[in-house]
Design a protein around this motif. Structure first.
Motif, PDB file in Angstrom:
ATOM      1  N   MET A  35       0.928  -1.417  -0.325  1.00 47.45           N
ATOM      2  CA  MET A  35       0.103  -0.251   0.264  1.00 47.45           C
ATOM      3  C   MET A  35       0.866   1.183   0.063  1.00 47.45           C
ATOM      4  N   VAL A  36       1.703   1.223   0.819  1.00 52.00           N
ATOM      5  CA  VAL A  36       2.728   2.580   0.975  1.00 52.00           C
ATOM      6  C   VAL A  36       3.611   2.860  -0.409  1.00 52.00           C
TER       7      VAL A  36
ATOM      8  N   SER B  23       2.446   1.694  -2.996  1.00 55.62           N
ATOM      9  CA  SER B  23       1.484   1.936  -4.645  1.00 55.62           C
ATOM     10  C   SER B  23       1.448   3.614  -4.147  1.00 55.62           C
ATOM     11  N   PHE B  24       1.111   4.151  -3.072  1.00 53.57           N
ATOM     12  CA  PHE B  24       1.072   5.647  -2.968  1.00 53.57           C
ATOM     13  C   PHE B  24       1.782   6.620  -3.938  1.00 53.57           C
ATOM     14  N   MET B  25       3.249   5.541  -3.448  1.00 48.64           N
ATOM     15  CA  MET B  25       4.665   6.501  -3.916  1.00 48.64           C
ATOM     16  C   MET B  25       4.637   6.041  -5.381  1.00 48.64           C
TER      17      MET B  25
ATOM     18  N   VAL C 265       2.319   6.173  -7.205  1.00 48.65           N
ATOM     19  CA  VAL C 265       1.260   7.152  -8.329  1.00 48.65           C
ATOM     20  C   VAL C 265       1.947   8.614  -7.673  1.00 48.65           C
ATOM     21  N   MET C 266       2.275   8.575  -6.357  1.00 54.36           N
ATOM     22  CA  MET C 266       2.530  10.339  -6.086  1.00 54.36           C
ATOM     23  C   MET C 266       3.807  10.464  -7.341  1.00 54.36           C
TER      24      MET C 266
ATOM     25  N   TYR D 111       0.722  16.961  -8.812  1.00 53.52           N
ATOM     26  CA  TYR D 111       0.288  17.670  -7.547  1.00 53.52           C
ATOM     27  C   TYR D 111       0.751  19.197  -7.365  1.00 53.52           C
TER      28      TYR D 111
ATOM     29  N   TYR E 158      11.280  14.941  -3.742  1.00 53.50           N
ATOM     30  CA  TYR E 158      10.673  13.312  -4.009  1.00 53.50           C
ATOM     31  C   TYR E 158      10.601  11.999  -4.799  1.00 53.50           C
ATOM     32  N   THR E 159      10.866  12.867  -5.895  1.00 51.05           N
ATOM     33  CA  THR E 159      10.250  12.097  -7.338  1.00 51.05           C
ATOM     34  C   THR E 159      11.390  11.533  -7.589  1.00 51.05           C
TER      35      THR E 159
ATOM     36  N   SER F  94      11.614   8.341  -3.705  1.00 54.22           N
ATOM     37  CA  SER F  94      10.346   7.041  -3.783  1.00 54.22           C
ATOM     38  C   SER F  94      10.781   6.096  -5.247  1.00 54.22           C
TER      39      SER F  94
ATOM     40  N   ALA G 147      10.441   2.220  -4.754  1.00 50.76           N
ATOM     41  CA  ALA G 147       8.945   1.927  -5.040  1.00 50.76           C
ATOM     42  C   ALA G 147       9.246   0.579  -5.913  1.00 50.76           C
TER      43      ALA G 147
END
Length: 169
Positions: A21-22, A24-26, A28-29, A34, A52-53, A57, A60
């Motif tokens: 789940m974590v 997956s969120f990463m 998507v981000m 955003y 971050y990108t 992440s 991931a």
């Protein structure tokens, strides 16, 4: 003893699900825009866009591959190859082929329907040839995010070879 083993197995499963789940969120981000939709400071934009990108992440997708491999090779031996491949036909190969077929049909539709094709300027025009049809159906020519699934399929097909290499490590 059996109850303790079941509890340990459930805890391990919950950890995998939380990690997935974590991750997956990463993912998507990473793909989200955003920062373009909100008023944010330059420092936050730099952090999100650059650090971050690109760095935080960035692990991931490799983690997804590791989790997939850990789950795949748990309790694996050569005699389970047929069973593993059969399960992946339904969970991986069929969805991959169906969505790729839809993507090819969509590319054809975008190219063939005049009032739609006039609206599409950035997309490459679809040409009926073997490369586009085979690349669209069996590779990820029109759904680029499916590179991940394509590689999972290849790794699945190579599982006896991979297992031979890693089994004593």
């Amino acid at each position: 003893r059996q109850l303790k083993d079941q509890k340990a197995e459930k805890t391990k499963k919950n950890r995998f699900e939380l990690m997935a789940m974590v991750l997956s969120f990463m993912v998507v981000m990473i793909h989200a825009s955003y920062a373009k939709f909100y008023t944010i400071s330059e420092e936050v934009d730099i952090f999100l866009s650059n650090y971050y990108t690109d760095y935080i992440s960035g692990f991931a997708v490799p983690c997804f591959f590791m989790i997939s491999a850990m789950k795949f090779y748990r309790n694996y031996d050569y005699s389970k190859t047929g069973e593993k491949l059969k399960k992946r036909i339904h969970s991986l190969l069929i969805p991959y082929l169906v969505w790729n077929a839809i993507s090819v049909l969509w590319a054809i539709l975008l190219n063939s329907v005049p009032f739609i094709s006039k609206l599409i300027s950035l997309r490459d025009r679809f040409e009926f040839n073997a490369e586009n049809i085979i690349g669209g159906l069996f590779w990820f020519k029109y759904i680029h995010a499916f590179w991940y699934m394509a590689l999972l399929i290849i790794f699945t097909l190579l599982c006896p070879v991979i297992y031979t290499i890693i089994r004593n490590k």
